[in-house]
Design a protein around this motif. Structure first.
Motif, short mmCIF file in Angstrom:
data_model
loop_
_atom_site.label_atom_id
_atom_site.label_comp_id
_atom_site.label_asym_id
_atom_site.label_seq_id
_atom_site.Cartn_x
_atom_site.Cartn_y
_atom_site.Cartn_z
N LEU A 84 0.81 -1.08 0.05
CA LEU A 84 -0.03 -0.15 0.16
C LEU A 84 0.81 0.99 -0.26
O LEU A 84 0.68 2.40 -0.50
N ALA A 85 1.59 1.35 0.53
CA ALA A 85 2.97 2.50 0.80
C ALA A 85 3.33 3.06 -0.67
O ALA A 85 3.56 4.13 -1.15
N GLU A 86 3.78 1.53 -1.31
CA GLU A 86 4.28 2.45 -3.15
C GLU A 86 2.45 3.12 -3.53
O GLU A 86 3.58 3.36 -4.14
N LEU A 87 1.97 1.91 -3.36
CA LEU A 87 0.95 2.18 -4.22
C LEU A 87 0.36 3.92 -3.87
O LEU A 87 0.15 5.10 -4.81
N LEU A 88 0.54 4.40 -2.57
CA LEU A 88 0.17 5.87 -1.85
C LEU A 88 1.37 6.96 -3.15
O LEU A 88 0.85 7.92 -3.18
N ALA A 89 2.97 6.69 -2.64
CA ALA A 89 3.54 7.00 -3.24
C ALA A 89 3.48 7.28 -4.12
O ALA A 89 4.18 8.96 -5.25
N ARG A 90 2.48 6.32 -5.34
CA ARG A 90 2.40 6.92 -6.63
C ARG A 90 1.17 7.96 -7.43
O ARG A 90 1.00 8.32 -8.17
N LEU A 96 -7.36 13.69 0.85
CA LEU A 96 -7.76 12.27 1.19
C LEU A 96 -7.88 11.27 1.10
O LEU A 96 -8.14 11.24 -0.37
N VAL A 97 -7.09 10.00 0.94
CA VAL A 97 -6.96 8.57 0.11
C VAL A 97 -8.18 7.85 0.55
O VAL A 97 -8.15 7.63 2.21
N ILE A 98 -8.77 7.84 -0.07
CA ILE A 98 -9.91 6.53 0.64
C ILE A 98 -9.33 4.54 0.20
O ILE A 98 -9.27 4.31 -1.25
N VAL A 99 -9.49 4.27 0.84
CA VAL A 99 -8.36 2.16 0.90
C VAL A 99 -9.24 1.97 0.87
O VAL A 99 -10.01 1.66 1.67
N GLU A 100 -9.70 0.89 -0.42
CA GLU A 100 -10.90 -0.14 -0.54
C GLU A 100 -10.31 -1.60 -0.52
O GLU A 100 -9.71 -2.18 -1.36
N GLY A 101 -10.00 -2.28 0.68
CA GLY A 101 -9.30 -3.56 0.36
C GLY A 101 -8.13 -3.73 1.70
O GLY A 101 -8.38 -2.49 2.65
N TYR A 160 -10.66 10.25 11.93
CA TYR A 160 -10.01 8.62 12.15
C TYR A 160 -8.84 9.04 11.08
O TYR A 160 -7.68 8.07 11.36
N ALA A 161 -9.06 9.96 9.62
CA ALA A 161 -8.09 9.61 8.59
C ALA A 161 -6.73 9.91 9.67
O ALA A 161 -6.30 10.75 10.18
N GLY A 162 -5.58 9.31 8.94
CA GLY A 162 -4.13 9.55 9.37
C GLY A 162 -3.00 10.27 8.48
O GLY A 162 -3.49 9.85 6.66
N SER A 163 -2.16 10.19 7.91
CA SER A 163 -0.95 10.67 8.10
C SER A 163 -0.53 9.53 6.60
O SER A 163 -0.23 8.78 7.29
N SER A 164 -0.04 9.63 5.28
CA SER A 164 0.45 8.15 4.93
C SER A 164 1.92 8.09 5.33
O SER A 164 2.13 7.14 5.14
N LEU A 165 1.89 9.13 6.31
CA LEU A 165 3.23 8.65 6.88
C LEU A 165 3.37 7.83 8.69
O LEU A 165 4.63 7.77 8.83
N ASP A 166 2.47 8.56 8.84
CA ASP A 166 2.30 7.18 10.08
C ASP A 166 2.41 6.27 9.87
O ASP A 166 2.25 5.20 9.67
#
Length: 177
Positions: A84-90, A96-101, A160-166
């Protein structure tokens, strides 16, 4: 970027909720992107299209562009599935990014639960679940909203959204906007 997940069993209504939540968040002035995990092979390309021919011929990546959109397809060709971290970086930066799955990952999540599914709750087995959207009250006193209360679910997502770096264990609930 801030990240929140929607986690739940198949048939709970995650995609339907997401389709209602995105317009509500955009109406609040936020930019939103999504990441969806597929558990099976999928294809966004169609046989007979030039891009499909390029991919089938062995291209590692195929970028298709027009005046309305562009898409980049990457063939793993036996390589490891990206985390997931690699995908977020792209992704381009958004509010806000909402992740399903990706329900086994440790990003903060809202559990989507529908009693008619007859499936067990995912929380407390997943400590990253911080709130619930359901048609029945959740266990363990988690913050919750009714499945059809999009503004309340939106506020939970923003809280409750967190930073992608958390990192796990470092997340703190955010102040409501």
């Amino acid at each position: 970027m801030r990240v929140i997940g929607l986690s739940g069993w198949s048939g709970a209504g995650k995609t339907t909720l997401l389709a209602a939540l995105i317009p509500w968040l955009r109406a609040q002035g936020l930019t939103v992107s999504t990441i969806k995990h597929a558990h099976h092979g999928f294809d966004v390309d169609k046989p007979g299209k030039d891009s499909h021919t390029h991919r089938e011929a062995g291209a590692s990546q195929v970028l298709v562009a027009s005046s309305r959109r562009w898409a980049l397809m990457t063939e793993l060709r036996g390589g490891p599935e990206p985390v997931l971290a690699e995908l977020l970086a792209r992704l381009d930066p958004v509010d806000l990014v909402i992740v399903e799955g990706f329900k086994r990952d440790s990003h903060p999540k809202i559990e989507v639960h529908r009693a008619a599914n007859g499936k067990p709750w995912i929380h407390p087995e997943d400590p990253a679940i911080c709130a619930v959207a359901s048609d029945v009250p959740p266990p363990a006193g988690l913050p919750h909203a009714a499945l059809d209360d999009i503004p309340a679910i939106g506020m939970l997502a923003l809280r409750y959204a967190g930073s992608s770096l958390d990192r796990p264990g470092q997340r703190q609930p955010r102040e409501e906007p």
